[in-house]
Design a protein around this motif. Sequence first.
Motif, short mmCIF file in Angstrom:
data_model
loop_
_atom_site.label_atom_id
_atom_site.label_comp_id
_atom_site.label_asym_id
_atom_site.label_seq_id
_atom_site.Cartn_x
_atom_site.Cartn_y
_atom_site.Cartn_z
N ILE A 19 -28.04 25.81 -35.58
CA ILE A 19 -28.77 25.70 -34.33
C ILE A 19 -30.27 25.71 -34.59
O ILE A 19 -30.77 26.52 -35.33
CB ILE A 19 -28.43 26.85 -33.37
N VAL A 20 -30.91 24.79 -33.98
CA VAL A 20 -32.36 24.77 -34.10
C VAL A 20 -32.95 24.81 -32.69
O VAL A 20 -32.26 24.54 -31.73
CB VAL A 20 -32.86 23.51 -34.82
N PHE A 21 -34.18 25.14 -32.65
CA PHE A 21 -34.83 25.26 -31.36
C PHE A 21 -35.93 24.21 -31.25
O PHE A 21 -36.77 24.11 -32.14
CB PHE A 21 -35.42 26.65 -31.20
N GLN A 22 -35.88 23.46 -30.20
CA GLN A 22 -36.86 22.41 -30.08
C GLN A 22 -37.76 22.62 -28.88
O GLN A 22 -37.33 23.02 -27.81
CB GLN A 22 -36.16 21.07 -29.93
N TYR A 53 -38.56 25.54 -24.31
CA TYR A 53 -37.85 25.09 -25.50
C TYR A 53 -36.36 25.07 -25.21
O TYR A 53 -35.90 25.61 -24.23
CB TYR A 53 -38.15 25.98 -26.70
N THR A 54 -35.68 24.42 -26.06
CA THR A 54 -34.25 24.32 -25.86
C THR A 54 -33.54 24.41 -27.18
O THR A 54 -34.12 24.12 -28.22
CB THR A 54 -33.92 22.97 -25.20
N GLU A 55 -32.34 24.83 -27.13
CA GLU A 55 -31.61 24.92 -28.38
C GLU A 55 -30.79 23.66 -28.57
O GLU A 55 -30.21 23.15 -27.62
CB GLU A 55 -30.64 26.09 -28.36
N ILE A 56 -30.77 23.19 -29.76
CA ILE A 56 -29.89 22.07 -30.02
C ILE A 56 -29.06 22.40 -31.22
O ILE A 56 -29.50 23.12 -32.10
CB ILE A 56 -30.67 20.76 -30.25
#
Length: 292
Positions: free
Chosen positions: A142-145, A184-187
């Motif tokens: 999981i990364v945060f964008q 931000y959002t997690e993808i």
Amino acid sequence: MSSMSEIMEPVVARCLKEAKELGESACYNKPICYFRSRKRRPSSSQDDCSKDSQMDECSAALVLMSLSCSPHSPNLNAFSYTSTSPGSSSSSASYRSTPSPPPRAYSPQSAPLSSSSVSDEGIVMDYYPDDLPRKKKSVTRIVFQCTWPSCLKITNTCESIEAHVRNEHLKDQICGDAEEEFYYTEIELGYTSPPPTLSHRDMARPFHEDPDYQRQLVGTMRQNLLMGPISIPQSPHKILKLSPRPHSPKMPVSPRRIRGENKKCRKVYGMEHREQWCTQCKWKKACSRFGD
DNA sequence: AATGCCGGGCA
DNA sequence: TGCCCGGCATT
Ligand SMILES: [Zn+2]
């Protein structure tokens, strides 16, 4: 022979100090003797990761769901829910009733699933018991964008992204509320290490060059090696962030340096490995190794 | 409570 | 100038 004690004294003193800071009496001689780590090292780098991924699971589930619903949805970041700070600060959450609407990035429609219903103290949604602590082959990463209009910053930890948002975008904003969460959002990437396919928009950065990615590497390495000169697999050129710096020439004198968005020596190496901190950190000065 | 670090003290 | 730490801001 007497010089010995002279040398040792400060060391002992420091150890005592450390023990105090650590809140327990570990390391009673030289810091290098570090077999008693046992329960120390509560969180750092990798822990962070697992921590993150823990609370990511719900969001991951969401992503999966949304993905499976629309097989060819170009951008995964259709939602952004507020995740309370990891760890213990539970009750805090108290998110402001209405965060000032996101910088009109994406249409408010596709925006978060009405915060009213879930987000509140939500996040209690149960996820599928498919990744039991047994097989970790397809560990989803999981990364945060950052969802700020033209910013595509991606980081690995939510702390990082929050710091990023705070420092880069909310920098000179009046709202003192913690609204970073809304920017931000997690993808979720479906692979373990390499950053596979995201629409190239998302992959604006080679990822390996992402400072946070590297940082995480470092952290992990130290966890594993736990010693030795950390050789950071750094890309050839340094990563400068050329911020437009829309600041009027009016810097009071010492705005007390905005907190950098990355972990410093102290946190990375831990109190136990103080010898590995950069000198500045040892001296409680601004970190020079993981400077921002 | 933990971190990051400024300001200041000491050799 | 190198080293250390009190104390405060921030997380
Ligand atoms: Zn440092």
